[in-house]
Structures are given as C-alpha cells and as structure tokens.
Design a protein around this motif. Structure first.
Motif, PDB file in Angstrom:
ATOM      1  N   ARG A 194       0.845  -1.201   0.000  1.00 19.60           N
ATOM      2  CA  ARG A 194       0.000   0.000   0.000  1.00 19.60           C
ATOM      3  C   ARG A 194       0.876   1.246   0.000  1.00 19.60           C
ATOM      4  NH1 ARG A 194      -2.757  -1.042   4.366  1.00 19.60           N
ATOM      5  NH2 ARG A 194      -4.292  -2.252   3.255  1.00 19.60           N
ATOM      6  N   HIS A 195       0.561   2.172  -0.901  1.00 18.75           N
ATOM      7  CA  HIS A 195       1.315   3.417  -1.018  1.00 18.75           C
ATOM      8  C   HIS A 195       0.341   4.565  -1.228  1.00 18.75           C
ATOM      9  CE1 HIS A 195       0.947   1.470  -4.950  1.00 18.75           C
ATOM     10  NE2 HIS A 195       0.933   2.675  -5.479  1.00 18.75           N
ATOM     11  N   ARG A 196       0.807   5.703  -1.694  1.00 25.12           N
ATOM     12  CA  ARG A 196      -0.023   6.894  -1.864  1.00 25.12           C
ATOM     13  C   ARG A 196      -0.033   7.345  -3.316  1.00 25.12           C
ATOM     14  NH1 ARG A 196       2.685   9.985   3.312  1.00 25.12           N
ATOM     15  NH2 ARG A 196       1.303   9.116   4.905  1.00 25.12           N
ATOM     16  N   CYS A 197      -1.215   7.818  -3.745  1.00 24.68           N
ATOM     17  CA  CYS A 197      -1.381   8.353  -5.096  1.00 24.68           C
ATOM     18  C   CYS A 197      -2.221   9.624  -5.044  1.00 24.68           C
ATOM     19  CB  CYS A 197      -2.098   7.343  -5.996  1.00 24.68           C
ATOM     20  SG  CYS A 197      -1.107   5.915  -6.440  1.00 24.68           S
ATOM     21  N   VAL A 198      -2.099  10.415  -6.094  1.00 25.39           N
ATOM     22  CA  VAL A 198      -2.935  11.602  -6.250  1.00 25.39           C
ATOM     23  C   VAL A 198      -3.700  11.498  -7.566  1.00 25.39           C
ATOM     24  CG1 VAL A 198      -1.586  13.176  -4.811  1.00 25.39           C
ATOM     25  CG2 VAL A 198      -0.980  12.899  -7.224  1.00 25.39           C
ATOM     26  N   PHE A 199      -4.934  11.978  -7.541  1.00 28.67           N
ATOM     27  CA  PHE A 199      -5.811  12.023  -8.702  1.00 28.67           C
ATOM     28  C   PHE A 199      -6.252  13.479  -8.854  1.00 28.67           C
ATOM     29  CE2 PHE A 199      -5.940   7.778  -7.203  1.00 28.67           C
ATOM     30  CZ  PHE A 199      -6.261   6.955  -8.266  1.00 28.67           C
ATOM     31  N   ILE A 200      -5.943  14.088  -9.988  1.00 30.02           N
ATOM     32  CA  ILE A 200      -6.299  15.486 -10.200  1.00 30.02           C
ATOM     33  C   ILE A 200      -7.237  15.572 -11.395  1.00 30.02           C
ATOM     34  CG2 ILE A 200      -5.465  17.836 -10.568  1.00 30.02           C
ATOM     35  CD1 ILE A 200      -2.960  15.201  -9.627  1.00 30.02           C
ATOM     36  N   GLN A 201      -8.442  16.081 -11.149  1.00 32.99           N
ATOM     37  CA  GLN A 201      -9.373  16.312 -12.246  1.00 32.99           C
ATOM     38  C   GLN A 201      -9.051  17.697 -12.807  1.00 32.99           C
ATOM     39  OE1 GLN A 201     -13.728  17.188 -11.833  1.00 32.99           O
ATOM     40  NE2 GLN A 201     -13.873  15.161 -12.772  1.00 32.99           N
ATOM     41  N   ALA A 202      -8.577  17.721 -14.042  1.00 33.28           N
ATOM     42  CA  ALA A 202      -8.195  18.977 -14.686  1.00 33.28           C
ATOM     43  C   ALA A 202      -9.285  19.390 -15.664  1.00 33.28           C
ATOM     44  CB  ALA A 202      -6.862  18.811 -15.411  1.00 33.28           C
ATOM     45  N   ARG A 203      -9.667  20.647 -15.580  1.00 39.61           N
ATOM     46  CA  ARG A 203     -10.650  21.219 -16.498  1.00 39.61           C
ATOM     47  C   ARG A 203     -10.033  22.410 -17.192  1.00 39.61           C
ATOM     48  NH1 ARG A 203     -16.111  19.660 -15.485  1.00 39.61           N
ATOM     49  NH2 ARG A 203     -16.292  18.404 -13.603  1.00 39.61           N
ATOM     50  N   ASP A 204     -10.489  22.651 -18.423  1.00 42.16           N
ATOM     51  CA  ASP A 204     -10.055  23.865 -19.117  1.00 42.16           C
ATOM     52  C   ASP A 204     -10.950  25.024 -18.688  1.00 42.16           C
ATOM     53  OD1 ASP A 204     -12.436  23.513 -20.558  1.00 42.16           O
ATOM     54  OD2 ASP A 204     -11.432  23.085 -22.460  1.00 42.16           O
ATOM     55  N   THR A 205     -10.731  26.201 -19.251  1.00 39.89           N
ATOM     56  CA  THR A 205     -11.495  27.379 -18.836  1.00 39.89           C
ATOM     57  C   THR A 205     -12.970  27.280 -19.217  1.00 39.89           C
ATOM     58  OG1 THR A 205     -10.800  28.512 -20.849  1.00 39.89           O
ATOM     59  CG2 THR A 205      -9.493  28.918 -18.857  1.00 39.89           C
ATOM     60  N   GLU A 256      -8.848  18.907  -7.680  1.00 36.47           N
ATOM     61  CA  GLU A 256      -9.313  19.496  -8.938  1.00 36.47           C
ATOM     62  C   GLU A 256      -8.480  20.734  -9.224  1.00 36.47           C
ATOM     63  OE1 GLU A 256     -13.431  20.534  -8.501  1.00 36.47           O
ATOM     64  OE2 GLU A 256     -13.035  22.051  -6.976  1.00 36.47           O
ATOM     65  N   VAL A 257      -8.352  21.053 -10.525  1.00 37.06           N
ATOM     66  CA  VAL A 257      -7.594  22.228 -10.929  1.00 37.06           C
ATOM     67  C   VAL A 257      -8.139  22.743 -12.266  1.00 37.06           C
ATOM     68  CG1 VAL A 257      -5.762  21.016 -12.240  1.00 37.06           C
ATOM     69  CG2 VAL A 257      -5.236  23.159 -11.040  1.00 37.06           C
ATOM     70  N   ARG A 258      -8.052  24.044 -12.464  1.00 38.22           N
ATOM     71  CA  ARG A 258      -8.381  24.670 -13.761  1.00 38.22           C
ATOM     72  C   ARG A 258      -7.084  24.936 -14.489  1.00 38.22           C
ATOM     73  NH1 ARG A 258     -13.824  25.513 -15.681  1.00 38.22           N
ATOM     74  NH2 ARG A 258     -15.043  25.192 -13.806  1.00 38.22           N
TER      75      ARG A 258
END
Length: 172
Positions: A33-44, A120-122
């Motif tokens: 077991r380790h660590r991960c990141v999930f980033i939902q990226a959206r455009d403008t 999440e990120v724009r």
C-alpha cells in the motif's frame, strides 16, 4: 539511468501512516500500500481533460483516464505531488495549486491498494502532455465523458475516484 520502477515510495498502513519505503516496482509486485494523487483537470470552458495511457505504463497500460496524477514520492506531501504530477502530465508550468477534495483507500482486492487523494484544478494554458505517459488526449464535456464510460476501457482506480467525486459533489 533510473526508471519509474526505481522511484522510492512511502509504504503506508490502513490509516495512511508510513511504515516503510520501497521502490515502486517492488511495491507494485508485492501489492504494498502506497499513496497516489488524482487530479481532475478542467479547461477554462469547464471541460474535463481525458487521456489514454501509453502501452508502456507500469499499471493500467493503454486504458483511458479522466484524471492526471500518479504516485506520491517518499517524503513528498499529497499537495506537492498533486501539483508536480498535474504539471508533468499536462505539460504546463503555471498551474495554480490543485484544490484538495477528499481522500479514500482504493483496494481492488487483487493486490492493488493505495491511499488516493482527489484534487481538482483549472488549466488555462495550452497543454502539452508527456508523450511517455499520454498516447491521446482531449478536453471533453462531462456529458461526453459520461457517455463514454461504458464504451471505453477506463483505469479502475480512476473510475472509483470519479464515482466518489460525483457522490462528493452531490452531497454538497
């Protein structure tokens, strides 16, 4: 030359507490077991960044994903990993810090388990995804992503994060 399999990861317990360190390849092979990141990226325009992974990926090669992200390196924070991974995979250098939403334990019951921090990120910049990571990409309206959920083969951990994210948003 080091490879992604050589990257050192923190190994964590069921409470996300560090209990050791291991090279990524060994962590995957032994189901550590380790660590991960999930980033939902959206455009403008609010469209989701969707991509198909390259066939050379260590985990889930050639499958589609609606998140960018990856493993958290040993000693690295989730927040730092989220920004690093998003900028690397999107091929941009001016992203705002991704916004943390929630964390969950992904476990497929077959030896793949990791703590998953969802962000999440724009992205206002033109993207230039890493050719080593991304075979195809586009920004798609969320309704289009929903239509393709049963038509494309998606990474199972990304699907789990996507379903949890929809529930998180519905809960307000």
């Amino acid at each position: 030359m080091t490879t992604p399999a050589d990257e050192i990861l923190d190994i964590v317990d069921e409470n996300d507490q560090v209990i050791g360190r291991s090279p990524r390849g060994e962590a995957y092979a032994k189901g550590l077991r380790h660590r991960c990141v999930f980033i939902q990226a959206r455009d403008t325009a609010g469209r989701l960044f969707v991509h198909r992974r390259t066939p050379t990926k260590l985990v889930f090669p050639s499958l589609y994903d609606m998140f960018v992200g990856g493993v958290v390196g040993a000693g690295e924070s989730y927040d730092d990993a989220a920004l690093r991974e998003a900028e690397e995979e999107l091929g941009v250098s001016d992203l705002p810090a991704p916004r943390f939403l929630f964390k969950f334990l992904y476990d497929d019951g077959a030896g793949r388990t990791w703590w998953s921090a969802v962000y999440e990120v724009r992205c206002a910049s033109e993207v230039h995804p890493q050719v080593e990571e991304v075979a195809w990409h586009d920004f798609l309206p969320e309704a289009e992503v929903e239509r393709r959920l049963t038509r494309w083969q998606w990474v199972p951990d990304g699907l789990a994060a996507y379903e949890r994210l929809k529930a998180h948003r519905a809960a307000g």
